[in-house]
Structures are given as C-alpha cells and as structure tokens.
Design a protein around this motif. Structure first.
Motif, PDB file in Angstrom:
ATOM      1  N   MET A 215       0.833  -1.213   0.000  1.00 18.91           N
ATOM      2  CA  MET A 215       0.000   0.000   0.000  1.00 18.91           C
ATOM      3  C   MET A 215       0.862   1.254   0.000  1.00 18.91           C
ATOM      4  N   SER A 216       0.290   2.339  -0.487  1.00 21.44           N
ATOM      5  CA  SER A 216       0.937   3.637  -0.332  1.00 21.44           C
ATOM      6  C   SER A 216       0.749   4.100   1.107  1.00 21.44           C
ATOM      7  N   SER A 217       1.491   5.112   1.491  1.00 23.63           N
ATOM      8  CA  SER A 217       1.361   5.645   2.849  1.00 23.63           C
ATOM      9  C   SER A 217      -0.050   6.139   3.125  1.00 23.63           C
ATOM     10  N   GLN A 218      -0.635   6.839   2.159  1.00 20.47           N
ATOM     11  CA  GLN A 218      -1.985   7.365   2.326  1.00 20.47           C
ATOM     12  C   GLN A 218      -3.003   6.247   2.455  1.00 20.47           C
ATOM     13  N   GLU A 219      -2.886   5.247   1.595  1.00 22.24           N
ATOM     14  CA  GLU A 219      -3.839   4.133   1.625  1.00 22.24           C
ATOM     15  C   GLU A 219      -3.742   3.370   2.942  1.00 22.24           C
ATOM     16  N   PHE A 220      -2.524   3.111   3.386  1.00 20.81           N
ATOM     17  CA  PHE A 220      -2.315   2.391   4.639  1.00 20.81           C
ATOM     18  C   PHE A 220      -2.943   3.152   5.797  1.00 20.81           C
ATOM     19  N   ALA A 221      -2.654   4.451   5.874  1.00 13.78           N
ATOM     20  CA  ALA A 221      -3.143   5.256   6.992  1.00 13.78           C
ATOM     21  C   ALA A 221      -4.671   5.337   7.002  1.00 13.78           C
ATOM     22  N   GLU A 222      -5.278   5.484   5.830  1.00 12.63           N
ATOM     23  CA  GLU A 222      -6.737   5.578   5.759  1.00 12.63           C
ATOM     24  C   GLU A 222      -7.400   4.250   6.134  1.00 12.63           C
ATOM     25  N   LYS A 223      -6.889   3.161   5.586  1.00 15.99           N
ATOM     26  CA  LYS A 223      -7.478   1.857   5.896  1.00 15.99           C
ATOM     27  C   LYS A 223      -7.310   1.517   7.372  1.00 15.99           C
ATOM     28  N   LEU A 224      -6.129   1.815   7.918  1.00 17.48           N
ATOM     29  CA  LEU A 224      -5.878   1.538   9.331  1.00 17.48           C
ATOM     30  C   LEU A 224      -6.846   2.324  10.208  1.00 17.48           C
ATOM     31  N   LEU A 225      -7.105   3.562   9.831  1.00 17.98           N
ATOM     32  CA  LEU A 225      -8.015   4.397  10.608  1.00 17.98           C
ATOM     33  C   LEU A 225      -9.442   3.865  10.563  1.00 17.98           C
ATOM     34  N   PHE A 226      -9.921   3.524   9.377  1.00 21.62           N
ATOM     35  CA  PHE A 226     -11.324   3.131   9.239  1.00 21.62           C
ATOM     36  C   PHE A 226     -11.573   1.683   9.658  1.00 21.62           C
ATOM     37  N   GLU A 227     -10.558   0.826   9.506  1.00 25.01           N
ATOM     38  CA  GLU A 227     -10.757  -0.586   9.830  1.00 25.01           C
ATOM     39  C   GLU A 227     -10.394  -0.926  11.268  1.00 25.01           C
ATOM     40  N   GLU A 228      -9.371  -0.256  11.809  1.00 22.39           N
ATOM     41  CA  GLU A 228      -8.914  -0.601  13.155  1.00 22.39           C
ATOM     42  C   GLU A 228      -8.936   0.586  14.127  1.00 22.39           C
ATOM     43  N   LYS A 229      -9.315   1.750  13.613  1.00 29.41           N
ATOM     44  CA  LYS A 229      -9.401   2.952  14.441  1.00 29.41           C
ATOM     45  C   LYS A 229      -8.068   3.268  15.151  1.00 29.41           C
ATOM     46  N   VAL A 230      -7.013   3.233  14.359  1.00 29.83           N
ATOM     47  CA  VAL A 230      -5.704   3.702  14.812  1.00 29.83           C
ATOM     48  C   VAL A 230      -5.285   4.823  13.874  1.00 29.83           C
ATOM     49  N   ALA A 231      -4.964   5.978  14.443  1.00 26.84           N
ATOM     50  CA  ALA A 231      -4.579   7.137  13.633  1.00 26.84           C
ATOM     51  C   ALA A 231      -3.061   7.263  13.592  1.00 26.84           C
ATOM     52  N   VAL A 232      -2.511   7.232  12.384  1.00 27.00           N
ATOM     53  CA  VAL A 232      -1.099   7.499  12.144  1.00 27.00           C
ATOM     54  C   VAL A 232      -1.028   8.511  11.003  1.00 27.00           C
ATOM     55  N   ILE A 233       0.164   9.037  10.752  1.00 28.04           N
ATOM     56  CA  ILE A 233       0.320  10.031   9.681  1.00 28.04           C
ATOM     57  C   ILE A 233       1.083   9.417   8.523  1.00 28.04           C
ATOM     58  N   PRO A 234       0.550   9.502   7.291  1.00 33.85           N
ATOM     59  CA  PRO A 234       1.267   8.953   6.135  1.00 33.85           C
ATOM     60  C   PRO A 234       2.586   9.687   5.917  1.00 33.85           C
ATOM     61  N   GLY A 235       3.627   8.915   5.641  1.00 27.65           N
ATOM     62  CA  GLY A 235       4.964   9.493   5.556  1.00 27.65           C
ATOM     63  C   GLY A 235       5.163  10.477   4.430  1.00 27.65           C
ATOM     64  N   ASN A 236       4.361  10.368   3.358  1.00 27.92           N
ATOM     65  CA  ASN A 236       4.599  11.247   2.213  1.00 27.92           C
ATOM     66  C   ASN A 236       4.203  12.693   2.479  1.00 27.92           C
ATOM     67  N   VAL A 237       3.456  12.969   3.563  1.00 28.76           N
ATOM     68  CA  VAL A 237       3.132  14.369   3.853  1.00 28.76           C
ATOM     69  C   VAL A 237       4.385  15.115   4.329  1.00 28.76           C
ATOM     70  N   PHE A 238       5.435  14.373   4.692  1.00 25.98           N
ATOM     71  CA  PHE A 238       6.679  14.982   5.156  1.00 25.98           C
ATOM     72  C   PHE A 238       7.722  15.075   4.042  1.00 25.98           C
ATOM     73  N   GLY A 239       7.302  14.770   2.813  1.00 28.28           N
ATOM     74  CA  GLY A 239       8.205  14.824   1.673  1.00 28.28           C
ATOM     75  C   GLY A 239       8.190  13.510   0.910  1.00 28.28           C
ATOM     76  N   GLU A 240       8.655  13.560  -0.324  1.00 27.08           N
ATOM     77  CA  GLU A 240       8.615  12.382  -1.187  1.00 27.08           C
ATOM     78  C   GLU A 240       9.365  11.195  -0.596  1.00 27.08           C
ATOM     79  N   SER A 241      10.468  11.451   0.089  1.00 27.58           N
ATOM     80  CA  SER A 241      11.261  10.345   0.632  1.00 27.58           C
ATOM     81  C   SER A 241      10.568   9.676   1.811  1.00 27.58           C
ATOM     82  N   GLY A 242       9.466  10.255   2.275  1.00 26.82           N
ATOM     83  CA  GLY A 242       8.696   9.632   3.343  1.00 26.82           C
ATOM     84  C   GLY A 242       7.679   8.626   2.848  1.00 26.82           C
ATOM     85  N   GLU A 243       7.481   8.556   1.522  1.00 21.27           N
ATOM     86  CA  GLU A 243       6.547   7.585   0.962  1.00 21.27           C
ATOM     87  C   GLU A 243       6.995   6.166   1.339  1.00 21.27           C
ATOM     88  N   GLY A 244       5.994   5.320   1.610  1.00 19.49           N
ATOM     89  CA  GLY A 244       6.305   3.961   2.023  1.00 19.49           C
ATOM     90  C   GLY A 244       6.514   3.832   3.517  1.00 19.49           C
TER      91      GLY A 244
END
Length: 388
Positions: A331-360
């Motif tokens: 999954m991409s960082s965004q997809e992982f974070a969204e699915k984790l939030l809606f399926e397991e109700k755990v909030a994390v921040i996708p790494g790509n919001v901190f720059g391209e090298s944060g993707e993954g």
C-alpha cells in the motif's frame, strides 16, 4: 461576497497541511487510538502552571520588551550554555517567540531575498517549505534515504548546492523520523556549509529528547555560531505546546533583522507564558528527565513491536516518533493510513506528507501512554497480518 481573485496567488497555490486531514478524519470517530499527535501526553508541570497563575494574580499583564523578558532571555542564555555549550548574549542575540514555528518564519524572512534557495532536508516538519515560499524564497529539497536512517550526509548536501543557495534548514532530532545526527556527522556537514558560505537554520526543538547519546548543537561546532540561526523552545521537552513559546538565538546582525519583523507582526510573546517558561528553566529539569525516561521506554517498546510485525523500523535517537516502513503491505502511505483508521481505528500520519522520501512509511508518535501504545500495536498487528 469575497471573490477568489482577492486571494493571493501564493496562498492559493499553498497546499494545506497533510497532517490536519488525518486529525480531522479521526476527531469525530469514537474509540480511536491516536499515534498521530506530535505533542507530549504529559501535562505541564504544576510549578510552571502556578508561576503563570501567580503572574496573573500579581497583575503582570502588560507587554514585555519586544524580544521578551530580559530575565527570561538571561535564563535562556544560561540554559543554552550549561546544557549545549553555546553562548549567546541575552540582550542582543536571543528573541522569545510565539512557538518555534514563528521563530523559523522570522528567520527565513530576515535572511532571504526574492528567489534565493533554501535547502530543506526531507522527510521533515511540514511547515518548512511553505514558510520558505511565504518568505519569497525557493525551497529545494534534499531526499534522504531509509538505508542511512534518513540522515543527511555531507555529500548529499554538497551535491544539492547551487550558486543561488542561501541557507539550509535542518532538524535533529528529526520530525518525523526521530533521527539524530552525531557530532562527527555534524562536523562533516559544517565543513560544506562553511565552504559554500551558507546559513544554517537549525531546528533543535527536540534537543531535550535525545536518548542514546548527548545532543550536539550545530552552533557548538567550530566556526558555526556566526552562521547558525538556532531554533528552540518549550513545547516538546517541557510539555508546553499550548503555551506557544519558543526562542531563537543568532548573531546580533540577524537577530536585529528578525526583531524588526517580530515587532511589526507579533509585538511580543504572551507575558503569562514567559513567566511560566522562566519557572520551567529554573526548576523543571527533573521533570524533563522523567519525561525523557518514559519516552525512551515507550520508544524501545514500539520499535521492537514494529520490527516483530514485519514493519522495518530504525531505532530513533530522539524526539518521540517512530517511522516504520509499510512497503511490505503493497500500500501507499496514504492508503495504509486511511485503511488503518477506518478498519482498526488507529490514527497514524502517512509518511509522504513529510516529503517524497517519506513515501512507504508512516509516522507514529509514541507520546502516548504505554497502555494506549499496546492497544495500538495489537490493532496494527491484526491489520498488517490481514494485508501482508
């Protein structure tokens, strides 16, 4: 009706913070365990709160000097000298600001001419590049890599420099990766900075949260104090995020320029918060040490847990963030974070919001109770097992 054409094009083109989107998604959901908040879960020490209350009771509600209470600046100078071996004159080289973010803002506006470049080391705090843009500069990113624990190297720095480069923004310990640069690594970076006559804006807001070795300030490296704008404050190490109080230390010529901007845009930081900060510096170091011990314990737990569930995670040397790789899930960082939030109700921040090298990757704050971390890990393990 206000028309869109009334809005500045610079502001219209500015992207909103990617962090806020996930906070907004999570805020109305019940049962969410949040690893997204970048602030301590500790309450500001009682003696610090009491000092602020006393200042109100005694009627100290007027403006302070633009640069801040001289008494506070003197205490800051003493603190920086004793803790980090850097010496600044409180009368002319220190400004008390409204959080570290304002300090970064006025630092950039004080040094940049239109179109000059600022190197931004990514992954990084989401505000750096937008603040460069707002100051009329051009943000040029340096992408660091997981294989080197997202550490900037002297080679990477030199390869990024152009004739138009004016400054570099660095943050150690880092948000979002927790990476801390060692003294010998800073020395090599400093050689390149001096060779190319650059200014360093060093965000050291997490300096008190170093776990495995002593923190070294860039300004403490030989020949660097005259070209370093040092950003620090009370939000992270002293658990005072809501007080909005930071400070900036720099050569006199630069603080004079920053003070002009500060005078016109802010006048001075909150008087009540300044008296609280004064007390924090005078009597709060034992509390800081207790918080640091707690964070270290939590770091050890969460990093071990991520690696055990197959999310490769380096051991962060400071701050209160872990930055595990989620690439094995596909999954991409965004997809992982969204699915984790809606399926397991755990909030994390996708790494790509901190720059391209944060993707993954995802940013996970361990500034939560151990019980909350354990619940988050249980849910995340279930989620990762489902999608591995």
């Amino acid at each position: 009706m206000i028309q869109t054409s009334f809005v500045s094009k610079t502001i219209a083109d500015l992207k909103p913070s990617g962090i806020r989107r996930f906070f907004d998604l999570a805020v109305n959901m019940e049962g969410v365990v949040s690893l997204g908040v970048g602030e301590p879960d500790f309450v500001t020490s009682w003696n610090v709160r009491e000092a602020a209350i006393l200042s109100l009771e005694e009627g100290r509600t007027s403006y302070t000097a633009n640069a801040g209470l001289l008494e506070l600046r003197q205490e800051i100078a003493s603190y920086m000298r004793k803790r980090f071996a850097v010496s600044y004159q409180p009368e002319s080289q220190i400004i008390v600001t409204v959080g570290g973010s304002q300090a970064i803002d006025i630092a950039l506006r004080a040094i940049l001419n239109p179109g000059e470049e600022v190197l931004v080391v990514e992954p990084c705090f989401v505000a750096y590049s937008p603040l460069v843009t707002l100051a009329g500069g051009v943000a040029k990113t340096i992408q660091t890599v997981r294989e080197n624990e997202f550490k900037l190297t002297a080679t990477e720095l030199e390869e990024a420099i152009t004739p138009n480069t004016k400054a570099i923004i660095m943050c150690s310990p880092n948000n979002p990766t927790g990476t801390q640069l060692r003294k010998e690594e800073l020395i090599e970076i400093a050689k390149i900075v001096k060779k190319h006559n650059l200014v360093v804006i060093s965000d050291e807001i997490y300096a008190e949260l170093a776990y495995d070795e002593d923190f070294t300030s860039v300004a403490a490296i030989d020949g660097m104090m005259d070209r370093t704008i040092l950003i620090n404050g009370f939000s992270k190490g002293f658990a005072m995020t809501g007080w909005r109080l930071g400070f900036v230390c720099a050569p006199k010529e630069i603080t004079e320029a920053m003070l002009k901007i500060h005078q016109y845009t802010m006048m001075c930081a909150s008087t009540m918060a300044q008296y609280a900060a004064l007390e924090a510096l005078r009597s709060g170091m034992n509390d800081v040490e207790e918080m640091r011990k707690s964070y270290r314990q939590r770091r050890n737990y969460i990093v071990k847990s991520f690696n055990e569930m197959g999310l490769d995670c380096h051991n962060p040397g400071g701050a209160f963030y872990a930055f595990p790789s989620i690439e094995r899930t596909g999954m991409s960082s965004q997809e992982f974070a969204e699915k984790l939030l809606f399926e397991e109700k755990v909030a994390v921040i996708p790494g790509n919001v901190f720059g391209e090298s944060g993707e993954g990757h995802i940013r996970c704050s361990y500034a939560s109770s151990l019980e909350q971390l354990q619940e988050a890990i249980k849910r995340m393990s279930r989620f990762v097992e489902k999608y591995k």
